[in-house]
Write a protein that holds these residues in place. Structure first.
Motif, PDB file in Angstrom:
ATOM      1  N   LYS A   1      38.400  54.624  41.836  1.00  0.00           N
ATOM      2  CA  LYS A   1      39.179  55.086  40.683  1.00  0.00           C
ATOM      3  C   LYS A   1      39.824  53.912  39.953  1.00  0.00           C
ATOM      4  N   LYS A   2      40.384  52.960  40.713  1.00  0.00           N
ATOM      5  CA  LYS A   2      40.999  51.803  40.064  1.00  0.00           C
ATOM      6  C   LYS A   2      39.962  50.997  39.285  1.00  0.00           C
ATOM      7  N   HIS A   3      38.772  50.879  39.895  1.00  0.00           N
ATOM      8  CA  HIS A   3      37.702  50.146  39.219  1.00  0.00           C
ATOM      9  C   HIS A   3      37.322  50.844  37.921  1.00  0.00           C
ATOM     10  N   LYS A   4      37.175  52.162  37.980  1.00  0.00           N
ATOM     11  CA  LYS A   4      36.812  52.927  36.788  1.00  0.00           C
ATOM     12  C   LYS A   4      37.900  52.828  35.729  1.00  0.00           C
ATOM     13  N   ASP A   5      39.165  52.907  36.159  1.00  0.00           N
ATOM     14  CA  ASP A   5      40.277  52.812  35.205  1.00  0.00           C
ATOM     15  C   ASP A   5      40.285  51.446  34.524  1.00  0.00           C
ATOM     16  N   ARG A   6      39.969  50.396  35.299  1.00  0.00           N
ATOM     17  CA  ARG A   6      39.951  49.059  34.705  1.00  0.00           C
ATOM     18  C   ARG A   6      38.860  48.955  33.650  1.00  0.00           C
ATOM     19  N   LEU A   7      37.700  49.529  33.938  1.00  0.00           N
ATOM     20  CA  LEU A   7      36.611  49.482  32.964  1.00  0.00           C
ATOM     21  C   LEU A   7      36.989  50.215  31.684  1.00  0.00           C
ATOM     22  N   VAL A   8      37.634  51.357  31.841  1.00  0.00           N
ATOM     23  CA  VAL A   8      38.052  52.120  30.660  1.00  0.00           C
ATOM     24  C   VAL A   8      39.061  51.315  29.839  1.00  0.00           C
ATOM     25  N   THR A   9      40.002  50.679  30.524  1.00  0.00           N
ATOM     26  CA  THR A   9      41.005  49.874  29.825  1.00  0.00           C
ATOM     27  C   THR A   9      40.360  48.664  29.155  1.00  0.00           C
ATOM     28  N   LEU A  10      39.376  48.080  29.826  1.00  0.00           N
ATOM     29  CA  LEU A  10      38.653  46.953  29.230  1.00  0.00           C
ATOM     30  C   LEU A  10      37.991  47.363  27.921  1.00  0.00           C
ATOM     31  N   VAL A  11      37.356  48.519  27.938  1.00  0.00           N
ATOM     32  CA  VAL A  11      36.703  49.012  26.723  1.00  0.00           C
ATOM     33  C   VAL A  11      37.728  49.165  25.611  1.00  0.00           C
ATOM     34  N   ASP A  12      38.880  49.721  25.943  1.00  0.00           N
ATOM     35  CA  ASP A  12      39.925  49.940  24.937  1.00  0.00           C
ATOM     36  C   ASP A  12      40.423  48.613  24.373  1.00  0.00           C
TER      37      ASP A  12
ATOM     38  N   ASP B   1      41.940  35.343  30.598  1.00  0.00           N
ATOM     39  CA  ASP B   1      43.077  36.165  30.184  1.00  0.00           C
ATOM     40  C   ASP B   1      42.958  37.586  30.712  1.00  0.00           C
ATOM     41  N   LEU B   2      41.743  38.119  30.688  1.00  0.00           N
ATOM     42  CA  LEU B   2      41.528  39.472  31.190  1.00  0.00           C
ATOM     43  C   LEU B   2      41.765  39.531  32.693  1.00  0.00           C
ATOM     44  N   ALA B   3      41.320  38.485  33.393  1.00  0.00           N
ATOM     45  CA  ALA B   3      41.521  38.451  34.843  1.00  0.00           C
ATOM     46  C   ALA B   3      43.012  38.431  35.177  1.00  0.00           C
ATOM     47  N   ALA B   4      43.793  37.661  34.435  1.00  0.00           N
ATOM     48  CA  ALA B   4      45.235  37.598  34.675  1.00  0.00           C
ATOM     49  C   ALA B   4      45.893  38.942  34.379  1.00  0.00           C
ATOM     50  N   ARG B   5      45.438  39.611  33.336  1.00  0.00           N
ATOM     51  CA  ARG B   5      46.017  40.894  32.949  1.00  0.00           C
ATOM     52  C   ARG B   5      45.810  41.946  34.031  1.00  0.00           C
ATOM     53  N   PHE B   6      44.625  41.951  34.655  1.00  0.00           N
ATOM     54  CA  PHE B   6      44.305  42.965  35.655  1.00  0.00           C
ATOM     55  C   PHE B   6      44.502  42.477  37.087  1.00  0.00           C
ATOM     56  N   ASP B   7      44.948  41.211  37.227  1.00  0.00           N
ATOM     57  CA  ASP B   7      45.188  40.639  38.545  1.00  0.00           C
ATOM     58  C   ASP B   7      43.921  40.676  39.405  1.00  0.00           C
ATOM     59  N   VAL B   8      42.824  40.247  38.818  1.00  0.00           N
ATOM     60  CA  VAL B   8      41.553  40.154  39.529  1.00  0.00           C
ATOM     61  C   VAL B   8      40.974  38.768  39.263  1.00  0.00           C
ATOM     62  N   SER B   9      39.881  38.449  39.929  1.00  0.00           N
ATOM     63  CA  SER B   9      39.244  37.152  39.728  1.00  0.00           C
ATOM     64  C   SER B   9      38.427  37.147  38.438  1.00  0.00           C
ATOM     65  N   VAL B  10      38.164  35.943  37.937  1.00  0.00           N
ATOM     66  CA  VAL B  10      37.324  35.805  36.755  1.00  0.00           C
ATOM     67  C   VAL B  10      35.922  36.328  37.050  1.00  0.00           C
ATOM     68  N   ARG B  11      35.440  36.094  38.262  1.00  0.00           N
ATOM     69  CA  ARG B  11      34.114  36.586  38.643  1.00  0.00           C
ATOM     70  C   ARG B  11      34.054  38.117  38.555  1.00  0.00           C
ATOM     71  N   THR B  12      35.164  38.766  38.908  1.00  0.00           N
ATOM     72  CA  THR B  12      35.208  40.234  38.806  1.00  0.00           C
ATOM     73  C   THR B  12      35.069  40.669  37.351  1.00  0.00           C
ATOM     74  N   ILE B  13      35.702  39.947  36.438  1.00  0.00           N
ATOM     75  CA  ILE B  13      35.584  40.267  35.012  1.00  0.00           C
ATOM     76  C   ILE B  13      34.149  40.077  34.550  1.00  0.00           C
ATOM     77  N   TYR B  14      33.494  39.021  35.019  1.00  0.00           N
ATOM     78  CA  TYR B  14      32.090  38.806  34.670  1.00  0.00           C
ATOM     79  C   TYR B  14      31.249  40.006  35.099  1.00  0.00           C
ATOM     80  N   ARG B  15      31.479  40.482  36.321  1.00  0.00           N
ATOM     81  CA  ARG B  15      30.720  41.635  36.820  1.00  0.00           C
ATOM     82  C   ARG B  15      31.030  42.887  36.004  1.00  0.00           C
ATOM     83  N   ASP B  16      32.298  43.044  35.620  1.00  0.00           N
ATOM     84  CA  ASP B  16      32.675  44.196  34.800  1.00  0.00           C
ATOM     85  C   ASP B  16      31.939  44.177  33.465  1.00  0.00           C
ATOM     86  N   MET B  17      31.849  43.002  32.865  1.00  0.00           N
ATOM     87  CA  MET B  17      31.177  42.889  31.578  1.00  0.00           C
ATOM     88  C   MET B  17      29.688  43.197  31.706  1.00  0.00           C
ATOM     89  N   GLU B  18      29.093  42.763  32.800  1.00  0.00           N
ATOM     90  CA  GLU B  18      27.686  43.069  33.029  1.00  0.00           C
ATOM     91  C   GLU B  18      27.478  44.565  33.189  1.00  0.00           C
TER      92      GLU B  18
END
Length: 220
Positions: A4-15, A27-44
Motif C-alpha cells: 500500500k505504501k508503495h502504491k501510495d508513493r507511485l500515486v503521489t509521484l504521478v501527482d 529531490d524525490l528520494a529525499a521527499r519520500f525518504d527512500v533511495s535514489v535507486r528506488t525512485i529509478y525503479r518507480d519511474m521505470e
C-alpha cells in the motif's frame, strides 16, 4: 515497505510530475525518504504502465501531456505509412522527435498482432541506420506507380550494374522495405532492400503475366 505504501508513493509521484516541471531523482528520494535507486525503479514502473514519463537518470523527470486514441484498425498500407513516418521522424536531427519515434514504435509493438510482430521484427532498423528512410522515400512513389501500371523499371543497386526488372511487390517488415521483382536479363527473381536502391527509372515498356514470372511463382 508494504504494498500500500508503495502504491501510495507511485500515486503521489504521478501527482507531483503532472506539474510539467523537471524533478530530480535526488529531490524525490529525499521527499519520500527512500533511495535514489528506488525512485529509478518507480519511474521505470510508471513508464512501463503507459504513463508518458520523460527524462533520464541524472537529468530529472516529468510527465508530458498525452493524447489517448480510441482502438483502431489499420490496413497493411496504413501500417506501411506509419512505418515510413516513424523512420523519417527518426532521421530529422531533432532529439525530441527521434525519441518520440522510438517510444511510439515500442507502443505499436506492444499492441500489434503476434503475426505482424513476427514479420515486423525490424522496427528498430531505421533508427539504427542513418539515411535509410530518406533513401526509401526517394524511390517508393516510382516503385508503387510502376507496380500499379505494370511498367518495367531500370534500377540501380549499390555495387551492381543497373538492371531492367518487372516490379511485382513492395512490402515491409516493420521499417525494413523490400522490392520483389523479375530480372529481365538474368531471367530470375530478386529481392532488393529499398535502402540499397540508388536509382529507379520507369521505362515505357509494359509487361503482362507470364508463367514462371509472376509473384505467385516466387519462392524466397
Amino acid at each position: 515497505m508494504t504494498a500500500k505504501k508503495h502504491k501510495d508513493r507511485l500515486v503521489t509521484l504521478v501527482d507531483l510530475l503532472r506539474d510539467g516541471q523537471i524533478h530530480r531523482a535526488e529531490d524525490l528520494a529525499a521527499r519520500f525518504d527512500v533511495s535514489v535507486r528506488t525512485i529509478y525503479r518507480d519511474m521505470e514502473k510508471l513508464s512501463a504502465s503507459g504513463l508518458p514519463v520523460a527524462g533520464t537518470r541524472g537529468a530529472g523527470y516529468r510527465i508530458t501531456p498525452a493524447i489517448t486514441l480510441p482502438p483502431m484498425t489499420l490496413t497493411p498500407t496504413e501500417l506501411e505509412a506509419l512505418n515510413l513516418g516513424l523512420a523519417v521522424a527518426a532521421e530529422v536531427g531533432d532529439a525530441d522527435l527521434q525519441g518520440a519515434a522510438e517510444t511510439l514504435a515500442a507502443k505499436f509493438d506492444a499492441v500489434l498482432p503476434l503475426e505482424t510482430i513476427a514479420e515486423g521484427a525490424a522496427w528498430q532498423q531505421a533508427l539504427e541506420t542513418p539515411g535509410k528512410a530518406t533513401r526509401v522515400f526517394a524511390h517508393l512513389p516510382v516503385l508503387r506507380a510502376a507496380i500499379q501500371a505494370r511498367q518495367k523499371l531500370r534500377i540501380g543497386v549499390a555495387g551492381e550494374v543497373a538492371q531492367v526488372v518487372r516490379p511485382l511487390k513492395v512490402e515491409n517488415w516493420g521499417r525494413f522495405w523490400l522490392l520483389t521483382a523479375w530480372r529481365e536479363g538474368a531471367e530470375g527473381f530478386a529481392a532488393y532492400p529499398l535502402d540499397q536502391i540508388e536509382s529507379a527509372e520507369a521505362l515505357p515498356e509494359l509487361f503482362v503475366d507470364e508463367p514462371g514470372k509472376t509473384l505467385a511463382d516466387y519462392r524466397p
